[in-house]
Design an enzyme around this catalytic site. Structure first.
Site, PDB file in Angstrom:
ATOM      1  N   HIS A  62       0.809  -1.215   0.000  1.00  0.00           N
ATOM      2  CA  HIS A  62       0.000   0.000   0.000  1.00  0.00           C
ATOM      3  C   HIS A  62       0.847   1.272   0.000  1.00  0.00           C
ATOM      4  O   HIS A  62       0.342   2.351  -0.303  1.00  0.00           O
ATOM      5  CB  HIS A  62      -0.997  -0.005   1.172  1.00  0.00           C
ATOM      6  CG  HIS A  62      -0.406   0.285   2.516  1.00  0.00           C
ATOM      7  ND1 HIS A  62      -0.149  -0.693   3.443  1.00  0.00           N
ATOM      8  CD2 HIS A  62      -0.054   1.449   3.107  1.00  0.00           C
ATOM      9  CE1 HIS A  62       0.338  -0.153   4.543  1.00  0.00           C
ATOM     10  NE2 HIS A  62       0.406   1.153   4.359  1.00  0.00           N
TER      11      HIS A  62
ATOM     12  N   SER B 253       4.616   2.400   7.866  1.00  0.00           N
ATOM     13  CA  SER B 253       4.226   1.260   7.034  1.00  0.00           C
ATOM     14  C   SER B 253       5.389   0.762   6.194  1.00  0.00           C
ATOM     15  O   SER B 253       6.062   1.542   5.512  1.00  0.00           O
ATOM     16  CB  SER B 253       3.071   1.644   6.113  1.00  0.00           C
ATOM     17  OG  SER B 253       1.892   1.825   6.837  1.00  0.00           O
TER      18      SER B 253
ATOM     19  N   ASP C 229       0.006  -7.635   1.427  1.00  0.00           N
ATOM     20  CA  ASP C 229       0.441  -6.241   1.485  1.00  0.00           C
ATOM     21  C   ASP C 229       1.961  -6.125   1.491  1.00  0.00           C
ATOM     22  O   ASP C 229       2.531  -5.297   2.201  1.00  0.00           O
ATOM     23  CB  ASP C 229      -0.149  -5.532   2.721  1.00  0.00           C
ATOM     24  CG  ASP C 229      -0.140  -4.014   2.563  1.00  0.00           C
ATOM     25  OD1 ASP C 229       0.178  -3.521   1.468  1.00  0.00           O
ATOM     26  OD2 ASP C 229      -0.436  -3.317   3.556  1.00  0.00           O
TER      27      ASP C 229
END
Length: 504
Positions: free
Chosen positions: A128, A232, A158
């Site tokens: 992402h 992230s 992911d």
């Protein structure tokens, strides 16, 4: 417009404080008790690891705003957050004052984290972080900025892999074994929260095996190490300096860290990363079954001692399971010698198994243990084949109509499948069973989400082809003093097992 632009930032945070204090959203700190650090500190470990963690910057062209789109520069909040409407109004006023309105397409930037896993320039991050990017750049710990190529990405877990060319040596870090993690163990997170770069936070493993609804392979490590937007794709380390997780998500009602963060376990990420480097895509194992959970109400009918394993709702034609002799109604309790606790556990275990490997599959079939051998196929190839295959039809003549029958035990009315009922409920010619034409409001079946148009294929794992056969099966269950009728139903062509309590 960046949230951190000096002129707007001061007014923004002043508005945050005023609105939050007035509404009671922001309260004085209560001085929470902190976990005591282990002997020594993390200084030496941090110094060793920081050069291997990178910042990731992406740019993307987005269309101009119009109508009810979110104002430019506005932070994103969870739906229903009390901040959402307030800040929308705040940013709208700012843009109106600057001549805002419908705007031309523009370049926007976002930030994330990653880490070096190979001296050749391979870098791991979250999918992402780079999914919609037009350009990706990697910033090393010494602020060297390098263009990055996307080697491969996997939305299911992911995960993504980037590649950079560097004139200076890159320092890779080693994978650790996430299977050895213990709840309460200290961990270290390094990343680029809120664009600050090179930030180290520490915490403990709060839980393992978390399913947060992100996808079919959910098996997250939960940690209270501070993780925020921009972390992230960054690594979660054990005290040996090994990567045991990839920081991916947080639970927060405010958008900031509240001590509940989630990381993809290294044992799940590592094979995905290896496949992305080698093939540019994933190659997951495939068994060829549709599965569902076993509930307590199904235990007796399935001949189990307790609710466990993965119930096979459908065996896909031509797949490894069909070739191995696995049947609808089997409960898979072991794969390759390892117990299967749930459908998610089976899905992960199959996906992590090498394509082409022959594995033993232990099933419970009507109370008896059966072991078969299945050679796993490739999930991605099977999905591509299914998408390309034309829909098949069957020209078999429908059975003669016999009229509707009320099944008081279940609170439904059923009818045979014939030309009329197939047309009425859009049921294909090759489907066999008994169609439900009406469901009693608040009846046993209704409470289990059984609907008109569902086709009963089996009762107590016995095939039925007429309303009379269903009635006979229900009578035999009553005579045996069974309280649950385990139905296999088809809805829009998809099978599932439904335990329906019978009226006493």
């Amino acid at each position: 417009m960046s949230l951190f632009e000096p002129g707007l930032r001061g007014r923004f945070f002043a508005a945050v404080l005023a609105a939050g204090m007035a509404a009671g959203w922001i309260l004085p700190a209560a001085g929470p008790a902190e976990a005591r650090a282990p002997d020594g500190d993390f200084a030496d470990l941090s110094e060793q690891l920081l050069p291997s963690v990178v910042n990731i910057s992406t740019t993307q062209t987005v269309k101009g705003r119009s109508g009810g789109a979110l104002p430019e520069g506005m932070p994103q909040f969870p739906p229903g957050s009390p901040f959402e409407e307030f800040f929308k109004d705040f940013f709208d006023r700012q843009q109106r004052g600057q001549g805002g309105g419908n705007r031309a397409p523009r370049q926007v930037s976002s930030l994330g984290s990653g880490f070096i896993i190979d001296a050749r320039g391979y870098i791991v991050t979250n999918n992402h972080v780079i999914a919609e990017a037009d350009e990706v750049r990697v910033i090393l710990h010494d602020n060297t900025e390098l263009p990055a190529k996307i080697v491969g990405r996997d939305p299911e877990t992911d995960m993504a892999v980037l590649k950079v060319e560097s004139k200076q040596p890159l320092k890779p870090i080693a994978w650790g074994d996430s299977g050895k993690l213990r709840v309460g163990e200290w961990v270290l997170a390094i990343g680029n929260p809120l664009g600050l770069g090179g930030t180290v936070t520490a915490g403990i493993v709060s839980a393992r095996g978390r399913d947060i609804g992100a996808g079919r392979y959910d098996d997250f490590i939960q940690t209270d190490a501070s993780i925020n937007k921009g972390n992230s794709g960054g690594p979660l380390f054990n005290r040996n300096g090994e990567v045991i997780g990839i920081n991916t998500a947080i639970f927060s009602q405010s958008g900031g860290s509240i001590g509940i963060g989630f990381a993809v376990p290294s044992n799940m990420a590592r094979p995905v990363v290896q496949q992305l480097i080698e093939f540019g895509r994933t190659k997951r194992g495939w068994l060829g079954v549709q599965i569902q959970s076993v509930t307590d109400e199904m235990v007796e009918d399935l001949g189990l001692d307790k609710a466990r394993g993965a119930l096979v709702a459908k065996v896909l034609p031509g797949g490894p399971a069909e070739k191995a002799g696995i049947q609808s109604g089997d409960v898979i309790v072991s794969l390759d010698g390892k117990p299967v606790a749930s459908p998610n556990a089976l899905t992960r275990a199959v996906a992590e198994t090498t394509v082409g490997k022959a594995v033993s599959v232990e099933v419970m079939r009507k109370g008896k243990k059966v072991t078969v051998r299945a050679t796993l196929g490739e999930l991605e190839a099977a999905m591509a084949s299914a998408e390309a295959a034309p829909a098949k039809s069957n020209d078999a003549k429908p059975r003669a109509a016999r009229g509707e029958t009320a099944l008081a035990d279940l609170g439904v009315r059923v009818a045979p499948l014939n030309a009329e009922t197939r047309k009425r409920f859009d049921i294909k010619d090759d489907v066999r069973g008994v169609v439900i034409v009406d469901v009693e409001q608040d009846g046993p079946a209704a409470k289990r989400d059984v609907r008109a148009g569902d086709v009963i294929v089996e009762v107590a794992q016995v095939e039925v082809r007429s309303p009379d056969e269903v009635s006979e099966m229900l009578k035999s269950l009553r005579d045996a003093k069974r309280k649950i009728a385990l139905l296999q139903i088809l809805r829009n062509g998809e099978p599932r097992f439904v335990p329906v309590p019978m009226k006493s």
